[in-house]
Motif scaffolding. Sequence first.
Motif, PDB file in Angstrom:
ATOM      1  N   GLU A  43       0.823  -1.210   0.000  1.00  0.00           N
ATOM      2  CA  GLU A  43       0.000   0.000   0.000  1.00  0.00           C
ATOM      3  C   GLU A  43       0.859   1.262   0.000  1.00  0.00           C
ATOM      4  OE1 GLU A  43      -2.536  -0.320   3.332  1.00  0.00           O
ATOM      5  OE2 GLU A  43      -3.795  -1.917   2.469  1.00  0.00           O
ATOM      6  N   MET A  44       1.957   1.227   0.754  1.00  0.00           N
ATOM      7  CA  MET A  44       2.844   2.388   0.790  1.00  0.00           C
ATOM      8  C   MET A  44       3.463   2.639  -0.587  1.00  0.00           C
ATOM      9  SD  MET A  44       6.185   3.004   3.195  1.00  0.00           S
ATOM     10  CE  MET A  44       7.083   1.723   2.330  1.00  0.00           C
ATOM     11  N   LYS A  45       3.883   1.549  -1.278  1.00  0.00           N
ATOM     12  CA  LYS A  45       4.457   1.702  -2.613  1.00  0.00           C
ATOM     13  C   LYS A  45       3.421   2.225  -3.606  1.00  0.00           C
ATOM     14  CE  LYS A  45       8.795   0.538  -2.521  1.00  0.00           C
ATOM     15  NZ  LYS A  45       9.841   1.478  -2.994  1.00  0.00           N
ATOM     16  N   GLU A  46       2.205   1.717  -3.520  1.00  0.00           N
ATOM     17  CA  GLU A  46       1.156   2.192  -4.420  1.00  0.00           C
ATOM     18  C   GLU A  46       0.847   3.662  -4.184  1.00  0.00           C
ATOM     19  OE1 GLU A  46      -2.161  -0.328  -3.876  1.00  0.00           O
ATOM     20  OE2 GLU A  46      -1.294  -2.043  -4.959  1.00  0.00           O
ATOM     21  N   ASN A  47       0.774   4.051  -2.918  1.00  0.00           N
ATOM     22  CA  ASN A  47       0.524   5.468  -2.607  1.00  0.00           C
ATOM     23  C   ASN A  47       1.668   6.355  -3.097  1.00  0.00           C
ATOM     24  OD1 ASN A  47      -1.873   4.759  -1.351  1.00  0.00           O
ATOM     25  ND2 ASN A  47      -0.909   4.535   0.671  1.00  0.00           N
ATOM     26  N   GLU A  48       2.893   5.849  -2.975  1.00  0.00           N
ATOM     27  CA  GLU A  48       4.041   6.629  -3.434  1.00  0.00           C
ATOM     28  C   GLU A  48       4.028   6.780  -4.953  1.00  0.00           C
ATOM     29  OE1 GLU A  48       8.919   6.652  -2.919  1.00  0.00           O
ATOM     30  OE2 GLU A  48       7.693   5.047  -2.053  1.00  0.00           O
ATOM     31  N   GLU A  49       3.679   5.697  -5.656  1.00  0.00           N
ATOM     32  CA  GLU A  49       3.594   5.782  -7.118  1.00  0.00           C
ATOM     33  C   GLU A  49       2.471   6.719  -7.549  1.00  0.00           C
ATOM     34  OE1 GLU A  49       3.199   1.899  -8.664  1.00  0.00           O
ATOM     35  OE2 GLU A  49       5.255   1.276  -8.186  1.00  0.00           O
ATOM     36  N   LYS A  50       1.334   6.653  -6.855  1.00  0.00           N
ATOM     37  CA  LYS A  50       0.243   7.574  -7.173  1.00  0.00           C
ATOM     38  C   LYS A  50       0.653   9.020  -6.929  1.00  0.00           C
ATOM     39  CE  LYS A  50      -3.552   4.357  -6.255  1.00  0.00           C
ATOM     40  NZ  LYS A  50      -4.724   4.060  -5.388  1.00  0.00           N
ATOM     41  N   ARG A  51       1.377   9.239  -5.830  1.00  0.00           N
ATOM     42  CA  ARG A  51       1.829  10.599  -5.533  1.00  0.00           C
ATOM     43  C   ARG A  51       2.805  11.094  -6.598  1.00  0.00           C
ATOM     44  NH1 ARG A  51       6.200  12.410  -3.134  1.00  0.00           N
ATOM     45  NH2 ARG A  51       6.814  10.298  -2.525  1.00  0.00           N
ATOM     46  N   LYS A  52       3.711  10.203  -7.048  1.00  0.00           N
ATOM     47  CA  LYS A  52       4.650  10.593  -8.099  1.00  0.00           C
ATOM     48  C   LYS A  52       3.923  10.887  -9.409  1.00  0.00           C
ATOM     49  CE  LYS A  52       8.776   8.214  -6.397  1.00  0.00           C
ATOM     50  NZ  LYS A  52       9.796   7.173  -6.670  1.00  0.00           N
ATOM     51  N   ASP A  53       2.913  10.067  -9.718  1.00  0.00           N
ATOM     52  CA  ASP A  53       2.142  10.316 -10.942  1.00  0.00           C
ATOM     53  C   ASP A  53       1.402  11.643 -10.866  1.00  0.00           C
ATOM     54  OD1 ASP A  53       3.036   7.935 -11.932  1.00  0.00           O
ATOM     55  OD2 ASP A  53       1.240   6.795 -11.372  1.00  0.00           O
ATOM     56  N   LEU A  54       0.821  11.925  -9.696  1.00  0.00           N
ATOM     57  CA  LEU A  54       0.114  13.199  -9.535  1.00  0.00           C
ATOM     58  C   LEU A  54       1.078  14.378  -9.650  1.00  0.00           C
ATOM     59  CD1 LEU A  54      -2.364  12.347  -6.626  1.00  0.00           C
ATOM     60  CD2 LEU A  54      -2.915  12.705  -9.037  1.00  0.00           C
ATOM     61  N   GLU A  55       2.259  14.247  -9.038  1.00  0.00           N
ATOM     62  CA  GLU A  55       3.249  15.321  -9.140  1.00  0.00           C
ATOM     63  C   GLU A  55       3.702  15.514 -10.585  1.00  0.00           C
ATOM     64  OE1 GLU A  55       6.404  14.404  -6.527  1.00  0.00           O
ATOM     65  OE2 GLU A  55       5.285  14.866  -4.683  1.00  0.00           O
ATOM     66  N   LYS A  56       3.886  14.402 -11.288  1.00  0.00           N
ATOM     67  CA  LYS A  56       4.298  14.503 -12.689  1.00  0.00           C
ATOM     68  C   LYS A  56       3.214  15.161 -13.532  1.00  0.00           C
ATOM     69  CE  LYS A  56       6.150  11.667 -16.449  1.00  0.00           C
ATOM     70  NZ  LYS A  56       6.495  10.279 -16.874  1.00  0.00           N
TER      71      LYS A  56
END
Length: 240
Positions: A43-56
């Motif tokens: 879950e932490m990795k998925e949230n981090e990837e989502k956050r990176k996608d949103l930032e991008k």
Amino acid sequence: IQKRWRGYYVRKYIHNYYALKKYREAVSINNEIVRKELQKYTEMKENEEKRKDLEKKEKEKKYQARKMHYLLSTEQTAGIYNSPFRKSPHPMELLLRESKPLSHRRQQIKSPFGCELYNWPTCKRPPTFSTAQPLPTIGRQKPQGPFRDTAEVLQQRYKPLEPTLRVAASINSPLEKAREEMKREEWRNCIHDNEFLPFSSFHKNGKYEPLILTSGKYVQETYGVKQFREVHPKKWVGGK
């Protein structure tokens, strides 16, 4: 007695049921703990990837807003994102208001001789150019290893070509060569049968051969040659 003792010893010290049960319970508890930790990590990795996608995506959106800053509305004209038929402006319009236009500035490369060229018209000091020292000569020492002599290698490299018989022989047969040579000789020594007579005095003594129109019944009319008016006496009215 030995049979019963052996069974008791094996069940208590080798294949103990209660010890095996406790071991399985401990393994199941450990598995649950590991599973929960892995679930949290996933879950932490998925949230981090989502956050990176949103930032991008936000970064790309801001870059596009800076790039398309010319679409911003003005006091006189509304932009494409600020339609008068909308109750509130488009979010892109708000982002365009917050962002700054993208600047395209070229970096000026300073020349290393700029300071020297600046003083040339004043002639205060002569221009000095930095000259690099020449590189040292490469020593012609024989490299270590099983290498052949340099003279032998050069002799093998620059030896004359020795073509095979197939390469040295011509493609055409001797008969075709003879035909080509005969054609070239005939073209070179070509003689015309009729003699070239360019002068007009040659035809003065020749006999005139009359044409068919002048020698037969149907001769050429004189109209246009001797006269330029047709005369028909039978058609005259007054008999003149």
